[in-house]
Scaffold this motif. Structure first.
Motif, PDB file in Angstrom:
ATOM      1  N   VAL A 356       5.345   5.155   0.980  1.00 21.11           N
ATOM      2  CA  VAL A 356       4.755   4.700   2.242  1.00 21.11           C
ATOM      3  C   VAL A 356       5.729   3.779   2.971  1.00 21.11           C
ATOM      4  N   TRP A 357       6.295   2.809   2.247  1.00 23.00           N
ATOM      5  CA  TRP A 357       7.242   1.880   2.859  1.00 23.00           C
ATOM      6  C   TRP A 357       8.425   2.627   3.473  1.00 23.00           C
ATOM      7  N   GLY A 358       9.007   3.563   2.730  1.00 20.68           N
ATOM      8  CA  GLY A 358      10.172   4.281   3.232  1.00 20.68           C
ATOM      9  C   GLY A 358       9.871   5.102   4.471  1.00 20.68           C
ATOM     10  N   THR A 359       8.688   5.682   4.520  1.00 17.63           N
ATOM     11  CA  THR A 359       8.311   6.484   5.690  1.00 17.63           C
ATOM     12  C   THR A 359       8.111   5.604   6.915  1.00 17.63           C
ATOM     13  N   LEU A 360       7.476   4.462   6.711  1.00 18.36           N
ATOM     14  CA  LEU A 360       7.297   3.523   7.821  1.00 18.36           C
ATOM     15  C   LEU A 360       8.636   2.936   8.267  1.00 18.36           C
ATOM     16  N   ALA A 361       9.553   2.770   7.322  1.00 19.37           N
ATOM     17  CA  ALA A 361      10.867   2.208   7.642  1.00 19.37           C
ATOM     18  C   ALA A 361      11.633   3.080   8.628  1.00 19.37           C
ATOM     19  N   VAL A 362      11.353   4.389   8.621  1.00 20.61           N
ATOM     20  CA  VAL A 362      11.989   5.273   9.594  1.00 20.61           C
ATOM     21  C   VAL A 362      11.646   4.827  11.012  1.00 20.61           C
TER      22      VAL A 362
END
Length: 431
Positions: A356-362
């Protein structure tokens, strides 16, 4: 006439040269994609090592058995149903593309399979396309395996794997990678922080909730550590996963483009290193010790975190994404224990939280201005709601029918002796 003949010959030679260059480029791209497929395949050995290493010795064979069967069932179910569901050929972007494509399984007409430079922009052949995507699909089920290890019924897990990999994962994946509604919305997930890792993580969370914690894991409000069988095996598993990620992310370029592949491999490695560092520092702060397990999960957390944006997040930002993921995985593991959600290997924390964090980081760090935080958040929410609901329903139905948990006696004695008749570690002394 003479000059016209020369011109015609030059034109024909140019066309032949262009075709040869195109074919050579196709061969190069396809070789890289096949190598990437092999690297993703080796990740299953990595998962097996991590799970067996973190699990108790009395359940080693059971864990290895599941990790052996998972890619077998995953690849077959993806061949029967999943590949078609994931790439249905949407006529217009939407949530279901079955009517647009018509039913077709890839092996029905092998002679018609496109192996020319016209397929996938000359990146790879039809067969490579299937196998690369099938390896991804099987990975999603493996994530669930580690979280619910040491107390889940083998048959229940196998049924879950068939349904989740064959139907749920490819359906969600079709919304982005198959050209569906999320793709039209502008949602971005390069190699699967959400579509692979958090989808697997949501399945793991549903399983952990319904299966329940291991006997003796939480006593009088305290968490009881259950030592793993082999720290070296867990370390080997993590390094195999890190190796496999070069194919997981590097192959997701879908060609051997030297500039983009090398960039992706750099951001992937930097995030892994930063994740390990974040896990090391956060683990030391929380547990007051140099916790190797948190360093290992920190590495995996960094890899999961960068997977969504490895091609659009610059190296410095990749370090930050990985470092935050390494910290998050520690605090997520602590929170799960406080909630009495027993995750043997930390799969929920690694794959769900950091996915979730990595996807939001995009939406924060992408160099592409079209990638927005709000769109990423909506995509994460939709995928999460569907993945968790589907997994919860599957596990609940299995729980009410064939059951999903072994007996107390089997769990206390170990699943190896009761279900497999052999032990993972046996020392034989000569009489």
């Amino acid at each position: 006439m003479y000059f016209a003949t020369l011109l015609a010959q030059d034109a024909a030679a140019t066309m032949d040269l262009s075709a040869q260059i195109s074919q050579n480029l196709m061969t190069t791209n396809n070789v890289w994609m096949m190598l990437s497929t092999a690297l993703v395949f080796i990740m299953h050995l990595g998962f097996a090592g991590v799970e067996a290493g973190f699990g108790q010795a009395k359940n080693t064979v059971n864990i290895l058995f599941k990790n052996t069967i998972t890619p077998i069932l995953g690849i077959l179910s993806y061949a029967f149903v999943g590949f078609y569901l994931m790439y249905p050929g949407f006529e217009t972007p939407g949530w279901f593309g079955f009517d647009a494509a018509g039913w077709s399984m890839f092996w029905f007409s092998p002679g018609d399979a496109d192996v020319s430079t016209g397929y996938a922009d000359g990146g790879y052949t039809y067969w490579t396309d299937f196998l690369f995507q099938a390896m991804f699909a099987a990975t999603a089920a493996t994530i669930v395996s580690g979280a619910i290890a040491e107390r889940v019924k083998l048959w229940a897990y196998l049924v879950f794997t068939l349904i989740y990999v064959g139907i749920v994962y490819p359906l969600i994946g079709s919304w982005k990678w198959g050209g569906g509604a999320l793709d039209a919305m502008g949602f971005y997930d390069f190699a699967g922080s959400t579509l692979v890792h958090s989808v697997g993580g949501w399945g793991a969370l549903a399983g952990v909730i319904l299966v329940g914690p291991r006997i003796g894991k939480y006593v009088n409000g305290k968490t009881v550590d259950k030592p793993g069988s082999s720290v070296p095996l867990a370390v080997i598993g993590v390094f195999l996963l890190w190796l496999g990620w070069f194919g997981f992310n590097g192959g997701s370029v879908l060609s051997a483009d030297p500039a983009l592949v090398s960039f992706v491999l750099v951001t992937t490695s930097l995030a892994a290193c930063a994740g390990g560092l974040g896990g090391f520092l956060a683990g030391n702060l929380v547990f007051k010790r140099l916790d190797l397990g948190m360093v290992l999960n920190g590495i995996l957390a960094g890899l999961v975190g960068i997977t969504a944006g490895a091609d659009v997040i610059n190296p410095l930002a990749a370090v930050f994404v990985g470092f935050v993921a390494g910290i998050l995985v520690v605090y997520s593991a602590v929170l799960l224990d406080k909630l009495h959600l027993d995750d043997v290997v930390g799969a929920v924390s690694v794959h769900l939280t950091c996915g979730v964090w990595g996807t939001l980081a995009v939406g924060i760090f992408s160099t592409n201005p079209d990638h927005t935080f709000f769109t990423q958040l909506i995509g994460v929410a939709i995928c999460g709601a569907v993945a968790f609901s589907a997994a919860f329903i599957i596990f609940l139905v299995l729980k009410k029918t064939i059951g999903i948990r072994v007996s107390e006696e089997h769990e206390r004695n170990g699943l190896d002796s009761h279900e497999h008749g052999i032990r993972g570690y046996t020392i034989v002394y000569d009489e």
